[in-house]
Design an enzyme around this catalytic site. Structure first.
Site, PDB file in Angstrom:
ATOM      1  N   ASP A  44      50.985  67.722  89.296  1.00 25.37           N
ATOM      2  CA  ASP A  44      50.658  68.516  88.111  1.00 25.37           C
ATOM      3  C   ASP A  44      51.858  68.622  87.182  1.00 25.37           C
ATOM      4  OD1 ASP A  44      49.112  70.494  86.541  1.00 25.37           O
ATOM      5  OD2 ASP A  44      50.684  71.849  87.233  1.00 25.37           O
ATOM      6  N   TYR A  49      56.350  70.555  79.864  1.00 26.83           N
ATOM      7  CA  TYR A  49      57.358  70.614  80.935  1.00 26.83           C
ATOM      8  C   TYR A  49      58.524  69.642  80.648  1.00 26.83           C
ATOM      9  CZ  TYR A  49      53.709  72.834  83.890  1.00 26.83           C
ATOM     10  OH  TYR A  49      52.736  73.638  84.410  1.00 26.83           O
ATOM     11  N   LYS A  74      48.847  68.334  80.486  1.00 30.48           N
ATOM     12  CA  LYS A  74      48.283  69.392  79.630  1.00 30.48           C
ATOM     13  C   LYS A  74      48.693  69.225  78.178  1.00 30.48           C
ATOM     14  CE  LYS A  74      49.047  72.292  83.651  1.00 30.48           C
ATOM     15  NZ  LYS A  74      50.345  71.903  84.203  1.00 30.48           N
ATOM     16  N   HIS A 107      46.558  73.745  77.618  1.00 32.29           N
ATOM     17  CA  HIS A 107      47.584  74.487  78.362  1.00 32.29           C
ATOM     18  C   HIS A 107      47.506  75.992  78.149  1.00 32.29           C
ATOM     19  CE1 HIS A 107      51.901  73.909  80.081  1.00 32.29           C
ATOM     20  NE2 HIS A 107      51.338  74.984  80.571  1.00 32.29           N
TER      21      HIS A 107
END
Ligand code: A2P
Length: 285
Positions: A44, A49, A74, A107
């Site tokens: 994930d 990120y 996401k 997200h």
């Protein structure tokens, strides 16, 4: 490891490795390789990120065929609109070095997530994503979202752990055949949960760690935990939860640890949302 199947018949592994806040690119790549070689099949990540490229390099190196892996990423807030989704999706695909994504999520429930969903429905119908879903949607927003959309999300990924158990949200998702995925399944160790006396007793009884008991408890509730560790031994340990079963009584003991609210920051005022959105546009996605 028996998989969970979404209402569209796509299956997801019952536990995943999450890379939130692993921003050192080399370490991230290393951890993902270790995770996959230890047996994780669900990874994930997210555009926000800022480690999709590292994940992509790990996917190439790990030695496990693409079709055996399940990759989630996401769409970030700044790209959450009909016009921006496809570009953002293609950037994520490129960084990950993939030609399809298993699960693509909105997200955060901000910006034009209705418009974004239309574009995600198109990606889904074109076969570029196997499943689409949402992240951090509370029950009221999700109810509205379900009411006005053609394709129902296959997933809602939310914070869920012994301190914030969300039984009512889980019931609502199950009623709607939407799979709950849990971020921060160990509550990031907040409130000394990983030293909790009740959990310690249960852990001793099954000869497991508190983290394993917690992940197993989520699994037995039908939730898919996305767990993060930057330690090889704990990466392996967290996967070793499929050879025992918590009794109903022990599940009940854990149920009592619920505090009924997030372990992090509730974004429930205009000031907090404004602050979040200002920060959101600074990400390099
Ligand atoms: P570490 O990276 O040193 O293993 P969450 O997924 O709930 O946000 O929790 C992540 C945190 O929990 C990380 O700080 C991680 O630290 C720690 N953690 C992960 N697995 C374990 C484990 N098996 N035992 C103890 N702490 C763990």
């Amino acid at each position: 490891m028996e998989k969970k199947t979404f209402y569209n018949q796509i299956s997801i592994p019952p536990i995943g490795y999450g890379v939130y806040q692993i921003t050192d690119q080399e370490l991230c790549e290393e951890y993902v390789v270790q995770a996959i070689q230890s047996g994780y099949r669900l990874i994930d990540t997210a555009a926000a990120y800022e480690n999709e490229e590292a994940v992509g390099r790990a996917l190439k190196r790990c030695g496990v065929p693409r079709e055996e892996l399940f990759i989630t990423t996401k769409l970030w807030v700044s790209d959450t609109s009909y016009e921006k989704v496809k570009d953002a999706f293609n950037r994520s695909l490129k960084r990950l070095g993939l030609d399809y994504i298993d699960l693509y999520l909105i997200h955060q429930p901000y910006n034009d997530y209705y418009g974004a969903w239309r574009a995600m429905e198109e990606l889904y119908q074109e076969g570029k994503v196997k499943a689409i879903g949402v992240d951090n949607f509370k029950q009221d927003r999700l109810a509205d979202f379900l009411y006005f959309n053609k394709i129902k999300p296959m997933v809602n990924m939310v914070e869920c752990n012994p301190l914030y158990q969300r039984e009512d949200d889980l019931t609502y998702l199950k009623e709607n055949e939407i799979q709950m995925l849990a971020w921060s399944p160990l509550a990031s160790g907040k409130d000394n949960i990983l030293k909790n006396e009740d959990l310690k007793k249960i852990a001793q009884k099954y000869d497991k760690s508190i983290a394993q008991i917690t992940l197993r408890w989520l699994y037995q509730r039908g939730i898919v935990p996305l767990v993060k560790s930057t330690n090889s031994q704990r990466i392996k340990e967290n996967l070793d939860i499929f050879d025992f079963e918590l009794s109903k009584e022990d599940m009940g003991v854990i149920a009592k640890l619920d505090q009924g609210h997030t372990c992090f920051h509730e974004r429930d005022t205009a000031e907090k949302v404004n602050h979040f959105l200002e920060q959101a546009f600074k990400f390099n996605v």
